[in-house]
Scaffold this motif. Sequence first.
Motif, PDB file in Angstrom:
ATOM      1  N   LEU A 199       1.003  -1.071   0.050  1.00 53.37           N
ATOM      2  CA  LEU A 199       0.044  -0.049  -0.168  1.00 53.37           C
ATOM      3  C   LEU A 199       0.864   1.183   0.147  1.00 53.37           C
ATOM      4  N   PRO A 200       0.427   2.333  -0.614  1.00 52.37           N
ATOM      5  CA  PRO A 200       1.383   3.535  -0.709  1.00 52.37           C
ATOM      6  C   PRO A 200       1.817   4.303   0.347  1.00 52.37           C
ATOM      7  N   MET A 201       2.854   4.777   0.297  1.00 52.34           N
ATOM      8  CA  MET A 201       3.280   5.392   1.579  1.00 52.34           C
ATOM      9  C   MET A 201       3.981   6.885   1.261  1.00 52.34           C
ATOM     10  N   HIS A 202       4.176   8.057   2.068  1.00 48.90           N
ATOM     11  CA  HIS A 202       4.772   9.117   1.692  1.00 48.90           C
ATOM     12  C   HIS A 202       5.939   9.015   2.398  1.00 48.90           C
ATOM     13  N   GLN A 203       7.149   9.792   1.951  1.00 49.90           N
ATOM     14  CA  GLN A 203       8.325   9.855   2.311  1.00 49.90           C
ATOM     15  C   GLN A 203       8.492  11.441   2.770  1.00 49.90           C
ATOM     16  N   TYR A 204       9.296  11.524   3.915  1.00 47.51           N
ATOM     17  CA  TYR A 204       9.660  13.115   4.196  1.00 47.51           C
ATOM     18  C   TYR A 204      11.236  13.004   4.514  1.00 47.51           C
ATOM     19  N   VAL A 205      11.658  14.160   3.990  1.00 41.48           N
ATOM     20  CA  VAL A 205      13.300  14.192   4.173  1.00 41.48           C
ATOM     21  C   VAL A 205      13.581  15.422   4.966  1.00 41.48           C
ATOM     22  N   LYS A 206      14.723  15.051   5.915  1.00 42.07           N
ATOM     23  CA  LYS A 206      14.975  16.305   6.773  1.00 42.07           C
ATOM     24  C   LYS A 206      16.126  17.174   5.838  1.00 42.07           C
ATOM     25  N   SER A 207      15.768  18.410   5.813  1.00 39.97           N
ATOM     26  CA  SER A 207      16.605  19.332   5.155  1.00 39.97           C
ATOM     27  C   SER A 207      17.007  20.411   5.967  1.00 39.97           C
ATOM     28  N   ARG A 208      18.170  21.123   5.947  1.00 40.35           N
ATOM     29  CA  ARG A 208      18.518  22.274   6.822  1.00 40.35           C
ATOM     30  C   ARG A 208      17.366  23.011   7.107  1.00 40.35           C
ATOM     31  N   GLU A 209      16.208  23.355   6.383  1.00 38.82           N
ATOM     32  CA  GLU A 209      15.274  24.036   6.853  1.00 38.82           C
ATOM     33  C   GLU A 209      13.942  23.349   7.536  1.00 38.82           C
ATOM     34  N   GLY A 210      14.287  22.026   7.942  1.00 41.13           N
ATOM     35  CA  GLY A 210      13.401  21.201   8.535  1.00 41.13           C
ATOM     36  C   GLY A 210      12.915  20.198   7.521  1.00 41.13           C
ATOM     37  N   TRP A 211      11.553  19.538   8.014  1.00 41.27           N
ATOM     38  CA  TRP A 211      11.128  18.159   7.127  1.00 41.27           C
ATOM     39  C   TRP A 211      10.510  18.746   5.951  1.00 41.27           C
ATOM     40  N   ARG A 212      10.781  18.085   4.811  1.00 43.37           N
ATOM     41  CA  ARG A 212       9.969  18.415   3.490  1.00 43.37           C
ATOM     42  C   ARG A 212       9.465  16.955   3.180  1.00 43.37           C
ATOM     43  N   GLU A 213       8.451  17.165   2.276  1.00 46.51           N
ATOM     44  CA  GLU A 213       8.022  15.770   1.651  1.00 46.51           C
ATOM     45  C   GLU A 213       8.994  15.730   0.308  1.00 46.51           C
ATOM     46  N   ARG A 214       9.125  14.408   0.436  1.00 49.16           N
ATOM     47  CA  ARG A 214      10.049  13.783  -0.678  1.00 49.16           C
ATOM     48  C   ARG A 214       9.135  13.768  -1.940  1.00 49.16           C
ATOM     49  N   ARG A 215       9.214  14.247  -3.019  1.00 52.04           N
ATOM     50  CA  ARG A 215       8.297  14.030  -4.108  1.00 52.04           C
ATOM     51  C   ARG A 215       9.111  13.609  -5.398  1.00 52.04           C
ATOM     52  N   ILE A 216       8.150  13.286  -6.587  1.00 51.74           N
ATOM     53  CA  ILE A 216       8.912  12.950  -7.632  1.00 51.74           C
ATOM     54  C   ILE A 216       8.381  13.740  -8.674  1.00 51.74           C
ATOM     55  N   GLY A 217       9.683  14.584  -9.249  1.00 52.80           N
ATOM     56  CA  GLY A 217       9.564  15.452 -10.339  1.00 52.80           C
ATOM     57  C   GLY A 217      10.392  14.915 -11.648  1.00 52.80           C
ATOM     58  N   LEU A 218      10.846  16.093 -12.427  1.00 55.60           N
ATOM     59  CA  LEU A 218      11.654  15.802 -13.386  1.00 55.60           C
ATOM     60  C   LEU A 218      13.029  16.346 -13.304  1.00 55.60           C
ATOM     61  N   ASP A 219      14.232  15.745 -14.056  1.00 58.59           N
ATOM     62  CA  ASP A 219      15.626  16.366 -14.019  1.00 58.59           C
ATOM     63  C   ASP A 219      15.580  17.061 -15.263  1.00 58.59           C
ATOM     64  N   ALA A 220      16.637  17.931 -15.426  1.00 64.45           N
ATOM     65  CA  ALA A 220      16.993  18.702 -16.617  1.00 64.45           C
ATOM     66  C   ALA A 220      16.664  18.075 -17.904  1.00 64.45           C
ATOM     67  N   GLU A 221      16.954  16.794 -17.998  1.00 63.66           N
ATOM     68  CA  GLU A 221      16.529  16.098 -19.219  1.00 63.66           C
ATOM     69  C   GLU A 221      15.284  15.463 -19.264  1.00 63.66           C
TER      70      GLU A 221
END
Length: 362
Positions: free
Chosen positions: A161-183
Amino acid sequence: MPGLKQRLIRLIEATGPISVADYMAACLLDPLDGYYTTRQPFGTRGDFVTAPEISQMFGELLAVWIYSAWEALDRPQPVTLAEIGPGRGTLFRDMVRTLASLDSKFARTASFCLVEASPMLAGLQREALADSGVHPAWHESVTQLPPQATLFVGNEIFDALPMHQYVKSREGWRERRIGLDAEGRLNFVVGAGVPDSEVLPPDAAKAAPGAVFELAPARTALMDEIADHIAAHRGAGLFVDYGYGVPATGDTLQAVRDHNFDAVLEHPGEADLTSHVDFARLRSSAGEHGLDSHLQSQGAFLCAMGLVERAGVLGSGADSATQRSIEADVERLAGPQQMGELFKVLAILPHGTTVHPFSAPD
Ligand code: SAH
């Protein structure tokens, strides 16, 4: 019609990055290209082998536990046996056969239900159970099950079953998402900030930058439905999955294709996508409905239920190649380096009911 990867890229171009949960849901259950909706993943010829596909002993021992839970509950009638996420139907078939030999009256009078999200797999299950001697009903959700005592089982359902991920950045927790790279290729990106208190555990504040925390509301919601059903109508649940017993951080999202790990974003819909189950969270959800929960490693559970003895019976009189293969199955299911430690068995029971091999509530 473009493939799933192309459709996801277009969606992200149009609307921005998507959550890991949305990515998982599309990869697994997209009606046109989802892994469970279009493929036959399990078994030696599939991408991976699950415990019931390794050996009939797995289903037999789960059936024995389910029967003793029914006895411990004072044999409620009417009663349903319900499996959630039955794959190819192998576990259900093995359990029905075992229950019928333990108590033919139980097998004649119980209701049998399968809860399955993939129409394609429901079709395979229908074939697998055609000559099982029982006439199961299929449902898409636990909430559609008959309002009566229910014995639930599930193998490797919560991890899918689906789950969300969060990643700790210097500015606090952020949701880890899926986007596109430069290519224009699928790529993990850091999404919007998350207020720490909203979804994260109390000690998440101490996590180091880069730490990943996973949260799966869909898994908690399924456990809520199951626990709600048991609290209202009695019954029990036995769920086997891989994961951790105490809350933990770490990126556990993994793709498996053709018996090998695959890059998570490489083949959407063509690889199985799962992540470790947070059993502590499922247990607290069961507890909120007044139920007791117990957790044991798969190895300890199967051995306590008589795996080695059952293997001896199956192997007696067989040729030595068959005996060696039964021994290998025991090792695979229960060996600490194999499935024995990573996989865990979660039992949920009405408060105060004890069923071997779980001791009184801890
Ligand atoms: N129990 C089987 C298959 C495990 S794979 C085995 O051990 O071999 C996960 C199973 O759960 C598949 O049958 C999949 O189609 C099903 N599934 C995935 N999401 C589901 C959901 N939301 N509700 C019901 N079944 C689901």
